[in-house]
Write a protein that holds these residues in place. Structure first.
Motif, PDB file in Angstrom:
ATOM      1  N   ARG A 498     -16.520   4.238  12.934  1.00 20.16           N
ATOM      2  CA  ARG A 498     -15.644   5.080  12.120  1.00 20.16           C
ATOM      3  C   ARG A 498     -14.617   4.179  11.452  1.00 20.16           C
ATOM      4  NH1 ARG A 498     -12.500  10.431  14.185  1.00 20.16           N
ATOM      5  NH2 ARG A 498     -11.451   8.999  15.623  1.00 20.16           N
ATOM      6  N   VAL A 499     -14.528   4.285  10.123  1.00 15.87           N
ATOM      7  CA  VAL A 499     -13.522   3.514   9.388  1.00 15.87           C
ATOM      8  C   VAL A 499     -12.407   4.468   8.986  1.00 15.87           C
ATOM      9  CG1 VAL A 499     -14.837   3.794   7.226  1.00 15.87           C
ATOM     10  CG2 VAL A 499     -13.055   2.044   7.386  1.00 15.87           C
ATOM     11  N   GLY A 500     -11.179   4.044   9.219  1.00 21.43           N
ATOM     12  CA  GLY A 500     -10.009   4.831   8.840  1.00 21.43           C
ATOM     13  C   GLY A 500      -9.225   4.132   7.744  1.00 21.43           C
ATOM     14  N   MET A 501      -8.581   4.934   6.883  1.00 22.67           N
ATOM     15  CA  MET A 501      -7.794   4.397   5.778  1.00 22.67           C
ATOM     16  C   MET A 501      -6.463   5.134   5.700  1.00 22.67           C
ATOM     17  SD  MET A 501     -10.623   4.054   2.737  1.00 22.67           S
ATOM     18  CE  MET A 501     -11.899   2.800   2.800  1.00 22.67           C
ATOM     19  N   THR A 502      -5.391   4.402   5.409  1.00 26.85           N
ATOM     20  CA  THR A 502      -4.080   5.024   5.223  1.00 26.85           C
ATOM     21  C   THR A 502      -3.373   4.363   4.049  1.00 26.85           C
ATOM     22  OG1 THR A 502      -2.933   3.500   6.719  1.00 26.85           O
ATOM     23  CG2 THR A 502      -3.852   5.512   7.693  1.00 26.85           C
ATOM     24  N   THR A 503      -2.405   5.069   3.485  1.00 22.26           N
ATOM     25  CA  THR A 503      -1.583   4.511   2.430  1.00 22.26           C
ATOM     26  C   THR A 503      -0.184   5.111   2.495  1.00 22.26           C
ATOM     27  OG1 THR A 503      -1.343   4.167   0.040  1.00 22.26           O
ATOM     28  CG2 THR A 503      -2.312   6.244   0.750  1.00 22.26           C
ATOM     29  N   GLU A 504       0.797   4.332   2.083  1.00 19.93           N
ATOM     30  CA  GLU A 504       2.178   4.815   2.043  1.00 19.93           C
ATOM     31  C   GLU A 504       2.567   5.309   0.653  1.00 19.93           C
ATOM     32  OE1 GLU A 504       4.486   1.520   3.285  1.00 19.93           O
ATOM     33  OE2 GLU A 504       3.809   1.578   5.385  1.00 19.93           O
ATOM     34  N   SER A 505       1.782   4.976  -0.367  1.00 19.45           N
ATOM     35  CA  SER A 505       2.107   5.367  -1.737  1.00 19.45           C
ATOM     36  C   SER A 505       1.248   6.543  -2.172  1.00 19.45           C
ATOM     37  CB  SER A 505       1.917   4.192  -2.693  1.00 19.45           C
ATOM     38  OG  SER A 505       0.570   3.757  -2.688  1.00 19.45           O
ATOM     39  N   ARG A 506       1.613   7.166  -3.286  1.00 25.98           N
ATOM     40  CA  ARG A 506       0.982   8.404  -3.733  1.00 25.98           C
ATOM     41  C   ARG A 506      -0.500   8.236  -4.055  1.00 25.98           C
ATOM     42  NH1 ARG A 506       2.620  13.381  -5.779  1.00 25.98           N
ATOM     43  NH2 ARG A 506       1.445  14.202  -7.550  1.00 25.98           N
ATOM     44  N   PHE A 507      -0.856   7.137  -4.686  1.00 31.61           N
ATOM     45  CA  PHE A 507      -2.251   6.933  -5.069  1.00 31.61           C
ATOM     46  C   PHE A 507      -2.817   5.632  -4.531  1.00 31.61           C
ATOM     47  CE2 PHE A 507      -0.826   9.895  -8.370  1.00 31.61           C
ATOM     48  CZ  PHE A 507      -1.871  10.815  -8.362  1.00 31.61           C
ATOM     49  N   GLY A 508      -2.115   4.967  -3.631  1.00 33.16           N
ATOM     50  CA  GLY A 508      -2.621   3.721  -3.081  1.00 33.16           C
ATOM     51  C   GLY A 508      -3.860   3.955  -2.236  1.00 33.16           C
ATOM     52  N   THR A 509      -4.717   2.946  -2.159  1.00 35.90           N
ATOM     53  CA  THR A 509      -5.907   3.060  -1.323  1.00 35.90           C
ATOM     54  C   THR A 509      -6.463   1.686  -0.985  1.00 35.90           C
ATOM     55  OG1 THR A 509      -8.169   3.949  -1.157  1.00 35.90           O
ATOM     56  CG2 THR A 509      -7.400   3.290  -3.350  1.00 35.90           C
ATOM     57  N   PRO A 510      -6.916   1.485   0.254  1.00 37.70           N
ATOM     58  CA  PRO A 510      -7.753   0.319   0.523  1.00 37.70           C
ATOM     59  C   PRO A 510      -9.135   0.559  -0.093  1.00 37.70           C
ATOM     60  CG  PRO A 510      -7.233   1.509   2.565  1.00 37.70           C
ATOM     61  CD  PRO A 510      -6.709   2.316   1.424  1.00 37.70           C
TER      62      PRO A 510
END
Length: 616
Positions: A498-510
């Protein structure tokens, strides 16, 4: 093409590479096949089990956080709405919407819709109705009194021309109509800009029929009324559709870009004297059927580039301003398979400092966001924001006063004027299918290739088991590539990530490109007393039958599986002649398999091997 080849190769998911980190690795680098494949599978292929708030379709071969779209209807009875424009029509500080209805079903209405400040309640205010067929109503302070007036392009047979409505009370409830010019062509568009540098707005419009020209008008009176002086920009524009006024050559005066339906294609006119009295045409592209045009700094080099929608060629392109002066252009095609793209608009919608492109597609009933991923205009993530209406026009403004750009759209036969609130998800995840590596591996390490911009994070969890019906619980979070010791049992044959992704900005993404798991095989490793297990394909490539040869030591017990690149089993080969298996090129149903690359995997005891075969 290089990226396409990379992702095609990486789709050959199980690669057995003796000697690499003491054994083998398994990887996944594309997910475009979609979810609901729980497994066990022999290959991850391009599918997976389940996900939340991630997208695998917007950027080919990559996994990233998705964007959410909330659509709000402004008005649903504006039949024939070709253009919509955001403007503060009543001077109360929020953004209202001006639109026109060119259908009799909507009383040929020109109206503005009052925003309550939150974008959820809209009151209708009529400027004009039951009068003429306006294809475009444009907001501008023509009389310079601080409130918004309206300019209209009239295509009614007996009233073809340009007119304007004065906002008499400043709040948009009382209007007086004035003529700019009649008759005039059959104008489908009108806009305003300060063409002659006198600090007042002039009216600009193309003519779709005789006199087939682009012209601008300046008022002969102060304040303006129905007396205007005409100046011709071009007398050779055929079937002119849409204009966009911009200082394209950055010399301090206003130029004009033009979308012409037939002969002139995509051009811009240079205001050479700064007064709008002499003009030089510069060709941008030779496309026919250009319907919409806009300009912005797409590649971040400080000059204006141009984006257009071309109906005849069914494509959307942006043209790179190579020398900054607008005399040398390079076309970059974003899409070439849309049915009648009708509207384009360029703006930083995703709040990252890069100019994105919005596209309204009429026949396909779709509204798209092209996200400029690196600010150069060379890599785009494509999001479908809305479908179901015959979209004509697209624009941007902040309708709910939250400090972020929203999207405004008009639809003709869908009769809907709507705005769309978009935002990126702050977190998301994807779970792979359960993979069966067969035998008893000794798990070594995990590695991945990804981009993690500032404020974003990407991590993995793993399950492993010898029973695919009971995979247990997810292991502790893995934030860095490295050893699997302590995360999985080294002897488990089934594995899932399972890969998880998070961001602190409105449209940010890994952005995840590939994940790999390395292991070494337990049991027989080969040597002087044990023959290595390999598969040989002869001939390779082949237009007919192919022979797969395995070492005689393993021939009696081995079974060969033929996979396509999506991970689907095409055929199981069990009949052999000694140590040779023959595939006649047909699938398990007896049908001829398509040409292409196939992966043949053999499994025997605790060993496995693969070979790639090309069917011509």
């Amino acid at each position: 093409m290089k990226n396409e080849i990379k992702h095609l190769v990486c789709a050959m998911i199980i690669l057995l590479m003796p000697g690499l980190l003491n054994g083998y690795y398994v990887s996944q680098s594309t997910w475009y096949g979609g979810p609901d494949v729980a497994g066990p599978v022999s290959m991850w292929g391009n599918t997976f089990s389940t996900q939340s708030h991630t997208t695998w379709t917007v950027l080919p071969g990559e996994l990233l956080l998705d964007i959410s779209t909330i659509s709000h209807t402004i008005n649903s009875s504006m039949g024939g709405c070709y253009y919509t424009f955001p403007a503060d029509m009543d001077g109360d500080g929020d953004v209202d919407v001006l639109a026109q209805a060119a259908h009799a079903s909507a009383n040929y209405r020109v109206a503005w819709f009052e925003n309550n400040g939150s974008g959820d309640v809209w009151d209708t205010h009529v400027v004009s109705e039951n009068y003429a067929v306006l294809k475009c109503a444009y907001p501008a302070d023509l009389d310079g009194d601080g409130d918004m007036d309206v300019v209209g392009a009239n295509t009614a047979i007996s009233k073809k021309g340009i007119e304007w409505w004065r906002n008499d009370d400043g709040v948009g409830d009382a209007w007086t109509r004035f003529q700019v010019i009649e008759p005039y062509g059959s104008p489908t568009f009108a806009c305003c800009a300060d063409i002659d540098n006198d600090d007042t707005l002039e009216v600009i419009a193309p003519s779709r029929t005789s006199p087939n020209e682009i012209a601008w008008w300046e008022s002969s009176t102060t304040p303006p009324d129905s007396v205007w002086e005409k100046h011709v920009v071009s007398s050779s524009s055929q079937q002119g559709y849409e204009l966009f006024a911009v200082d394209l050559d950055l010399d301090g005066d206003m130029d004009i870009t033009s979308a012409c339906h037939w002969y002139d294609g995509l051009s811009w006119w240079e205001n050479t004297d700064g007064l709008g009295l002499t003009w030089i045409e510069h060709s941008i592209g030779n496309e026919t059927g250009v319907r919409s045009v806009h300009a912005a700094d797409i590649d971040g080099d400080g000059d204006y580039d141009v984006v257009c929608a071309t109906m005849d060629e069914k494509q959307v392109s942006w043209f790179e301003n190579l020398n900054g002066s607008g005399t040398s252009w390079e076309e970059h095609i974003l899409a070439s398979d849309y049915e009648w793209p009708r509207g384009v608009h360029a703006a930083d919608v995703t709040d990252d400092g890069f100019v994105d492109i919005l596209v309204a597609v009429w026949e396909d009933n779709q509204l798209f966001l092209y996200r400029n991923m690196d600010g150069t205009g060379m890599e785009w993530a494509v999001y479908l924001l809305k479908s179901g209406w015959w979209f004509e026009d697209v624009d941007v403004a902040d309708f709910n006063d939250d400090g972020f750009i929203d999207i405004l759209a008009g639809a003709t036969d869908g009769v809907e004027v709507s705005w769309h609130e978009i935002s990126g998800y702050s977190s998301g995840w994807l779970e792979s299918s359960i993979l069966d590596v067969v035998g008893y591996p000794e798990w070594d390490s995990i590695a991945w290739t990804a981009e993690e911009p500032a404020g974003t994070d990407l991590f993995f969890q793993i399950k492993s088991s010898n029973d695919p019906g009971d995979m247990g619980v997810w292991c502790d979070t893995i934030f860095e590539p490295g050893s699997l010791a302590g995360y999985v049992d080294s002897t488990h044959r089934y594995i899932q990530y399972r890969v998880g992704m998070t961001t602190e900005s409105r449209f940010g993404t890994p952005v995840l490109d590939e994940v790999r798991f390395y292991w070494s095989s337990m049991g027989i490793e080969g040597g002087s007393e044990t023959e290595e297990f390999l598969i040989t394909a002869v001939p390779n490539p082949s237009t007919g039958s192919v022979s797969f040869i395995v070492p005689s030591l393993y021939a009696e017990d081995v079974e060969l599986f033929v996979y396509d690149l999506s991970g689907k089993v095409v055929r199981v080969l069990s009949e052999r002649n000694g140590s040779t298996f023959i595939w006649d090129g047909r699938d398990s149903s007896g049908h001829e398999a398509p040409t292409g690359t196939y992966i043949i995997r053999g499994v025997v005891e605790d060993r496995s091997a693969t070979v790639r075969f090309v069917k011509l």
